[in-house]
Design a protein around this motif. Structure first.
Motif, PDB file in Angstrom:
ATOM      1  N   THR A  58       0.787  -1.188   0.007  1.00 23.33           N
ATOM      2  CA  THR A  58      -0.118  -0.121   0.117  1.00 23.33           C
ATOM      3  C   THR A  58       0.884   1.222   0.017  1.00 23.33           C
ATOM      4  OG1 THR A  58      -1.606  -1.037   1.181  1.00 23.33           O
ATOM      5  CG2 THR A  58      -2.062   1.233   1.117  1.00 23.33           C
ATOM      6  N   GLY A  59       0.698   2.059  -0.902  1.00 21.64           N
ATOM      7  CA  GLY A  59       1.343   3.286  -1.256  1.00 21.64           C
ATOM      8  C   GLY A  59       2.943   3.049  -1.366  1.00 21.64           C
ATOM      9  N   ARG A  60       3.288   1.982  -1.748  1.00 16.96           N
ATOM     10  CA  ARG A  60       4.548   1.798  -2.269  1.00 16.96           C
ATOM     11  C   ARG A  60       5.054   1.997  -3.628  1.00 16.96           C
ATOM     12  NH1 ARG A  60       4.684   1.223   2.965  1.00 16.96           N
ATOM     13  NH2 ARG A  60       6.088  -0.215   4.086  1.00 16.96           N
ATOM     14  N   ARG A  61       5.942   2.647  -4.122  1.00 19.52           N
ATOM     15  CA  ARG A  61       6.492   2.834  -5.306  1.00 19.52           C
ATOM     16  C   ARG A  61       7.170   1.651  -5.847  1.00 19.52           C
ATOM     17  NH1 ARG A  61       9.919   7.814  -4.195  1.00 19.52           N
ATOM     18  NH2 ARG A  61      10.303   6.533  -2.385  1.00 19.52           N
ATOM     19  N   ALA A  77      -1.167  -2.599  -8.703  1.00 18.46           N
ATOM     20  CA  ALA A  77      -1.999  -1.247  -8.693  1.00 18.46           C
ATOM     21  C   ALA A  77      -3.330  -1.798  -7.711  1.00 18.46           C
ATOM     22  CB  ALA A  77      -2.379  -1.027  -9.937  1.00 18.46           C
ATOM     23  N   ALA A  81      -0.551  -0.446  -4.403  1.00 22.77           N
ATOM     24  CA  ALA A  81       0.903  -0.058  -4.820  1.00 22.77           C
ATOM     25  C   ALA A  81       0.770   1.180  -5.822  1.00 22.77           C
ATOM     26  CB  ALA A  81       1.684  -1.039  -5.120  1.00 22.77           C
ATOM     27  N   ARG A  82       1.881   1.738  -5.915  1.00 20.49           N
ATOM     28  CA  ARG A  82       2.089   2.806  -7.186  1.00 20.49           C
ATOM     29  C   ARG A  82       2.966   2.349  -7.960  1.00 20.49           C
ATOM     30  NH1 ARG A  82       4.102   7.168  -3.611  1.00 20.49           N
ATOM     31  NH2 ARG A  82       4.297   8.510  -5.465  1.00 20.49           N
ATOM     32  N   VAL A 107      -1.602   1.376 -15.543  1.00 20.30           N
ATOM     33  CA  VAL A 107      -0.244   1.616 -14.812  1.00 20.30           C
ATOM     34  C   VAL A 107       0.863   2.334 -15.906  1.00 20.30           C
ATOM     35  CG1 VAL A 107      -0.288  -0.222 -13.246  1.00 20.30           C
ATOM     36  CG2 VAL A 107       0.980  -0.364 -15.390  1.00 20.30           C
TER      37      VAL A 107
END
Length: 260
Positions: A58-61, A77, A81-82, A107
């Motif tokens: 979650t929220g990780r690049r 996604a 995640a990013r 993405v």
């Protein structure tokens, strides 16, 4: 087919052309197994949803190298995640765009060389690839350094490749693939070439020790090495992967490392 030395330039030309030309056939053969919104690490069917090798998402690049049709990145996604997905092959990225249209999950995609990633230092929290990039570059130690560059301190790098011991055997899913014929220590790449001797497909071999050494030298700490067992009831054949061979020796190695 032969085993011979190949530099990065020849390997890059061969594999870009190969995957551009083979993209349609590859997706027709393996697309259902890989899915449009799934993260499958290997022909044994290990899924990130179960294995959780990448840790918190979650929220990780997240950077997916050698993404192919980018099913893994799209799944990431959906988990919050990013992701960014890159591949050398425009043909494979075309399938990534088509799958985005089918699923509605989009993405960022980039055509890029894994040895010269177009990203700033420490741009990502996590990097991953399922059989992409790593087996296809002549200088995989340089690839490890490049991934290390784009990861933040403590970032995780997870990649799956053909298990190095498979290079002892022929690429035969049947009984012909049960007899050792090559030296494990022969690092000569597998090369398919045309009538002029120009490589049309190149895949590299490294021993387990080589892979670990490259990771450590680049500044990673190995935290896990997964050798998936062949699951009961899985009767599919993928190239040299088969129930016959899979029940006797590993077909895949998944390396889990962290940037120190």
């Amino acid at each position: 087919m032969t085993r011979r030395g190949v530099d990065d330039a020849e390997a890059r030309r061969a594999n870009r052309r190969w995957w551009d030309a083979d993209a349609d056939a590859y997706q027709a053969e393996h697309g259902d197994f890989l899915g449009d919104l799934d993260f499958v690490w290997c022909p044994e069917g290990v899924r990130e949803a179960d294995a959780r090798l990448l840790g918190e998402l979650t929220g990780r690049r997240v950077l997916e190298l050698g993404c192919g049709a980018a099913s893994c990145a799209r799944w990431l996604a959906t988990q919050g995640a990013r992701p960014v997905a890159v591949d050398l092959s425009a043909g494979m990225l075309r399938h990534a765009a088509l799958a985005a249209d089918r699923t509605g999950v989009r993405v960022p995609l980039a055509q890029a060389d894994a040895l010269a990633l177009p990203f700033a230092d420490a741009a990502f929290d996590t990097a991953c690839t399922a059989f992409g990039a790593v087996p296809f570059v002549a200088d995989s130690a340089a690839l490890m350094r490049e991934v290390h560059r784009v990861l933040r301190p403590g970032g995780r790098w997870v990649f799956s490749v053909t298990h190095p011991m498979r290079w002892i055997f022929l690429d035969d899913p049947g009984v012909g693939g049960l007899t050792a014929v090559h030296s494990y220590f022969d690092r000569s790449p597998y090369v398919e070439q045309d009538e002029h001797g120009e490589a049309t497909y190149v895949e590299q071999h490294r021993t387990l020790g080589d892979r670990i050494g490259e990771l450590v030298a680049a500044g990673f700490r190995l935290t896990n090495l997964v050798e998936p067992e062949w699951p009961a009831g899985h009767e599919g054949i993928w190239g040299q992967w088969s129930p016959l061979r899979g029940r006797l020796f590993p077909g895949t190695a998944i390396f889990v490392a962290e940037k120190t």
